[in-house]
Design a protein around this motif. Structure first.
Motif, PDB file in Angstrom:
ATOM      1  N   ILE A 198      31.171  29.306  36.900  1.00 31.34           N
ATOM      2  CA  ILE A 198      30.406  29.631  35.382  1.00 31.34           C
ATOM      3  C   ILE A 198      31.358  30.236  34.695  1.00 31.34           C
ATOM      4  N   SER A 199      32.608  30.578  35.049  1.00 24.75           N
ATOM      5  CA  SER A 199      33.507  31.274  34.123  1.00 24.75           C
ATOM      6  C   SER A 199      34.521  30.414  33.544  1.00 24.75           C
ATOM      7  N   ARG A 200      34.627  30.401  32.301  1.00 24.89           N
ATOM      8  CA  ARG A 200      35.625  29.498  31.311  1.00 24.89           C
ATOM      9  C   ARG A 200      37.155  29.988  31.524  1.00 24.89           C
ATOM     10  N   ARG A 201      37.240  31.483  31.477  1.00 26.46           N
ATOM     11  CA  ARG A 201      38.358  32.053  31.246  1.00 26.46           C
ATOM     12  C   ARG A 201      38.877  33.159  32.178  1.00 26.46           C
ATOM     13  N   ARG A 202      38.022  34.013  32.500  1.00 32.19           N
ATOM     14  CA  ARG A 202      38.442  35.048  33.332  1.00 32.19           C
ATOM     15  C   ARG A 202      37.070  35.522  34.250  1.00 32.19           C
ATOM     16  N   VAL A 203      37.771  35.790  35.543  1.00 32.43           N
ATOM     17  CA  VAL A 203      36.713  36.686  36.626  1.00 32.43           C
ATOM     18  C   VAL A 203      37.035  37.907  36.844  1.00 32.43           C
ATOM     19  N   ILE A 204      36.300  38.663  36.981  1.00 37.36           N
ATOM     20  CA  ILE A 204      36.790  40.171  37.320  1.00 37.36           C
ATOM     21  C   ILE A 204      35.881  40.712  38.307  1.00 37.36           C
ATOM     22  N   ILE A 205      36.267  41.233  39.486  1.00 33.99           N
ATOM     23  CA  ILE A 205      35.526  41.660  40.480  1.00 33.99           C
ATOM     24  C   ILE A 205      35.740  43.064  40.840  1.00 33.99           C
ATOM     25  N   VAL A 206      35.096  43.929  41.373  1.00 37.74           N
ATOM     26  CA  VAL A 206      35.225  45.327  41.964  1.00 37.74           C
ATOM     27  C   VAL A 206      34.384  45.468  43.062  1.00 37.74           C
ATOM     28  N   VAL A 207      35.184  45.824  44.123  1.00 39.97           N
ATOM     29  CA  VAL A 207      34.523  46.012  45.454  1.00 39.97           C
ATOM     30  C   VAL A 207      34.929  47.560  45.915  1.00 39.97           C
ATOM     31  N   PRO A 208      34.507  47.898  46.842  1.00 38.06           N
ATOM     32  CA  PRO A 208      34.992  49.404  47.140  1.00 38.06           C
ATOM     33  C   PRO A 208      36.082  48.978  48.400  1.00 38.06           C
ATOM     34  N   ARG A 209      37.205  49.866  48.356  1.00 42.54           N
ATOM     35  CA  ARG A 209      37.795  49.927  49.330  1.00 42.54           C
ATOM     36  C   ARG A 209      37.842  50.802  50.410  1.00 42.54           C
ATOM     37  N   GLU A 210      36.977  50.115  51.721  1.00 44.61           N
ATOM     38  CA  GLU A 210      36.513  50.914  52.774  1.00 44.61           C
ATOM     39  C   GLU A 210      36.591  50.250  54.111  1.00 44.61           C
ATOM     40  N   ARG A 211      36.508  51.067  55.107  1.00 41.44           N
ATOM     41  CA  ARG A 211      36.723  50.260  56.456  1.00 41.44           C
ATOM     42  C   ARG A 211      35.106  50.260  56.972  1.00 41.44           C
ATOM     43  N   GLU A 212      35.048  49.519  58.203  1.00 36.58           N
ATOM     44  CA  GLU A 212      33.873  49.313  58.585  1.00 36.58           C
ATOM     45  C   GLU A 212      33.439  50.442  59.645  1.00 36.58           C
ATOM     46  N   TYR A 213      32.243  51.119  59.816  1.00 34.37           N
ATOM     47  CA  TYR A 213      32.121  51.994  60.833  1.00 34.37           C
ATOM     48  C   TYR A 213      30.593  51.618  61.335  1.00 34.37           C
ATOM     49  N   LYS A 214      30.125  51.875  62.436  1.00 39.29           N
ATOM     50  CA  LYS A 214      28.805  51.664  62.943  1.00 39.29           C
ATOM     51  C   LYS A 214      27.718  52.360  61.793  1.00 39.29           C
TER      52      LYS A 214
END
Length: 234
Positions: free
Chosen positions: A172-188
């Protein structure tokens, strides 16, 4: 609590506490003192992720305590996103309360079309000049290349089929996509209902493969900011 505070807490919990203790019953007991039985519910939620019904998925998010006021984004990420917007039409996927779109409307008067999408839009502030649409990121009700800039912050880590979600953002993007996610490790035992974990920027680059020619991927205070430009023929 703002994002900057939770990121400082995450540094201690994720990087200082050793993994053998982080996954232990002792940590679960300590976490329950602050978070109650929700910490155990979240662990079960991840274990059953491939088998969850849509109703079970929605119920957990309805009952999950809100940690941040207004937005999950830090001030630094909000500023970087706002200055990175291209064109006059913006769609924020997973808009929550609409706080990010409200900021963009304030600092980017050149943006004339603002659309917010979430699978539940009851929390959105419904401000004038912002259109809200209820939809899931894996199947967006928009045409190909309908928006100049498509933004998706703190959503991909929640999506089981995240590659389909990223494909929709690109579609659905014509020019730019911006994504932010947390930088994290997986734990139980964690304090959030995340399915996907990206401990390094290159971990996220694998998730968005194939990476286009023009992109940026950087760590902003324990959050990964990713930006890509779409091919000119879209």
């Amino acid at each position: 609590m703002n994002r900057e505070t939770t990121n400082r807490l995450r540094f201690v919990i994720e990087d200082i506490i050793p993994p053998i203790l982080r996954d232990s019953a002792l940590f679960r007991w300590a976490a329950q003192l602050a978070w109650g039985n929700h910490i155990t519910h979240l662990a079960t939620f991840r274990e059953r992720a491939p088998f969850l019904s849509p109703d079970e998925y929605a119920e957990l998010y309805r009952n999950h305590p809100r940690v941040h006021e207004g937005t999950d984004n830090s001030a630094a990420c909000i500023e970087r996103i706002s200055e990175s917007v291209l064109g006059t039409s913006v769609c924020d996927i997973g808009c929550g309360t609409g706080a990010l779109l409200s900021h963009i409307r304030l600092v980017r008067p050149d943006v004339t079309q603002l659309t917010g999408v979430d699978f539940v839009i009851d929390d959105a502030s419904k401000l004038d000049g912002i259109e809200y649409v209820a939809a899931k990121v894996e199947s967006l009700p928009f045409g190909d290349g309908e928006f100049d800039t498509v933004i998706c912050t703190h959503v991909i880590e929640h999506i089981l089929d995240y590659r389909q979600a990223i494909a929709e953002l690109r579609r659905i993007s014509r020019r730019r996509v911006i994504i932010v996610v947390p930088r994290e490790r997986e734990y139980k035992y964690t304090f959030n209902p995340h399915f996907n974990f990206f401990p390094y920027t290159h971990s996220f680059l694998r998730a968005v493969h194939p990476v286009p020619e023009i992109y940026a991927c950087e760590d902003i205070g324990r959050d990964i900011f990713y930006r890509e430009d779409r091919p000119v023929d879209i």
